[in-house]
Scaffold this active site. Structure first.
Site, short mmCIF file in Angstrom:
data_model
loop_
_atom_site.label_atom_id
_atom_site.label_comp_id
_atom_site.label_asym_id
_atom_site.label_seq_id
_atom_site.Cartn_x
_atom_site.Cartn_y
_atom_site.Cartn_z
CB SER A 63 8.39 -8.68 3.94
OG SER A 63 9.43 -9.67 3.88
N1 SAH Z 1 7.37 -15.09 3.35
C1 SAH Z 1 6.60 -14.25 4.81
C2 SAH Z 1 7.74 -13.67 5.91
C3 SAH Z 1 7.91 -14.11 7.13
S1 SAH Z 1 9.24 -13.58 8.10
C4 SAH Z 1 5.14 -13.62 4.44
O1 SAH Z 1 5.17 -12.75 3.97
O2 SAH Z 1 4.77 -12.93 5.69
C5 SAH Z 1 10.22 -15.39 8.09
C6 SAH Z 1 9.73 -16.68 7.75
O3 SAH Z 1 10.60 -18.01 8.27
C7 SAH Z 1 8.92 -16.53 9.82
O4 SAH Z 1 7.18 -17.09 9.90
C8 SAH Z 1 10.17 -17.48 10.78
O5 SAH Z 1 9.21 -19.34 10.96
C9 SAH Z 1 10.28 -18.46 8.83
N2 SAH Z 1 11.49 -19.22 9.36
C10 SAH Z 1 12.39 -19.37 9.78
N3 SAH Z 1 14.01 -20.49 9.69
C11 SAH Z 1 12.48 -21.47 8.31
C12 SAH Z 1 12.96 -22.42 8.02
N4 SAH Z 1 14.10 -23.35 8.76
N5 SAH Z 1 11.80 -23.16 7.24
C13 SAH Z 1 10.98 -22.99 7.19
N6 SAH Z 1 10.32 -21.63 7.91
C14 SAH Z 1 11.46 -20.94 8.38
#
Ligand code: SAH
Length: 215
Positions: A63
């Site tokens: 993000s």
């Molecule tokens: N907090 C992260 C944002 C990553 S984008 C950062 O600081 O980089 C969102 C992430 O959520 C992705 O890596 C995706 O694989 C994960 N995601 C999506 N659905 C999910 C679920 N049900 N459980 C765990 N992770 C999930």
């Protein structure tokens, strides 16, 4: 040697965070401290502190700095909390949270991302972060309830298990909407009652799982 990245982070705070209302000292201190450039590909280090999200592996994104700070600030952390994050991704949001709470539990569904995030946590000695591979829409019941929960992927609803794992007095923030656009919702729990505030409009990658999207 002066840390050139520390200077760049100060500028990020001055230009992107302070003018947009990030004024919580804990949040600013964490944003000042965590080396965001370590959480992106080597080739993107020069853009790590830009005012935008960046692609990470597996088609996911880290993000925008402002959104990380905004969600962190909304949780009102003081240093003693147990925090659950859904969507470890690069690990950056978990790293920021870990500087201003007692312990972070973070759940990711893609193995390669989890492995990479864990390596960086170890490298930085952020030992108060525990990460696991799972469907985070189910939460992490064994360690709950949590004083704060942050979901960093967008879903159609707030997963019921997460509300169930929120401590009394706790706060949960999550982007809720369709797959194009979501609104950040801040849930506060007091006794048996939950309140919801509707905050910024945002665009996150999909939350995929039992209480999320199918794909
Ligand atoms: N907090 C992260 C944002 C990553 S984008 C950062 O600081 O980089 C969102 C992430 O959520 C992705 O890596 C995706 O694989 C994960 N995601 C999506 N659905 C999910 C679920 N049900 N459980 C765990 N992770 C999930």
């Amino acid at each position: 040697m002066t840390d050139v990245y520390a200077t760049i982070r100060e500028r990020m705070i001055r230009e992107q965070l302070l003018p947009r209302g990030i004024d919580n000292e804990y949040t600013l201190q964490a944003m000042r401290e965590v080396p965001r450039h370590l959480f992106v590909d080597d080739a993107m280090r020069g853009r790590a502190y830009g005012d935008y999200p960046l692609p990470i592996a597996a088609g996911q994104t880290i993000s925008q700095p402002f959104i990380v700070a905004y969600m962190t600030q909304a949780l009102n952390l003081t240093g003693t909390e147990k925090v659950l994050e859904i969507g470890t991704g690069s690990g950056y949001q978990a790293a920021v949270l870990s500087r201003i709470c007692e312990k972070v539990y973070t759940v990711e569904r893609i193995h390669s991302l989890l492995a990479s995030a864990r390596r960086i946590f170890d490298q930085l000695r952020y030992y108060n972060i525990v990460a696991k591979l799972d469907d985070g829409t189910l939460g992490w019941p064994e360690n709950g309830p949590y004083d704060a929960i942050v979901v960093t992927a967008g879903g159609p609803i707030i997963p019921a298990p997460l509300i169930g794992q929120l401590a009394d007095g706790g706060r949960l923030i999550m982007p809720v909407g369709d797959q194009e656009l979501q609104r950040l919702q801040l849930v506060t729990r007091r006794g048996g009652e939950t309140g919801i505030d509707f905050l910024e409009s945002v665009r996150f990658v999909n939350l995929i799982g039992a209480f999320g999207w199918d794909n």
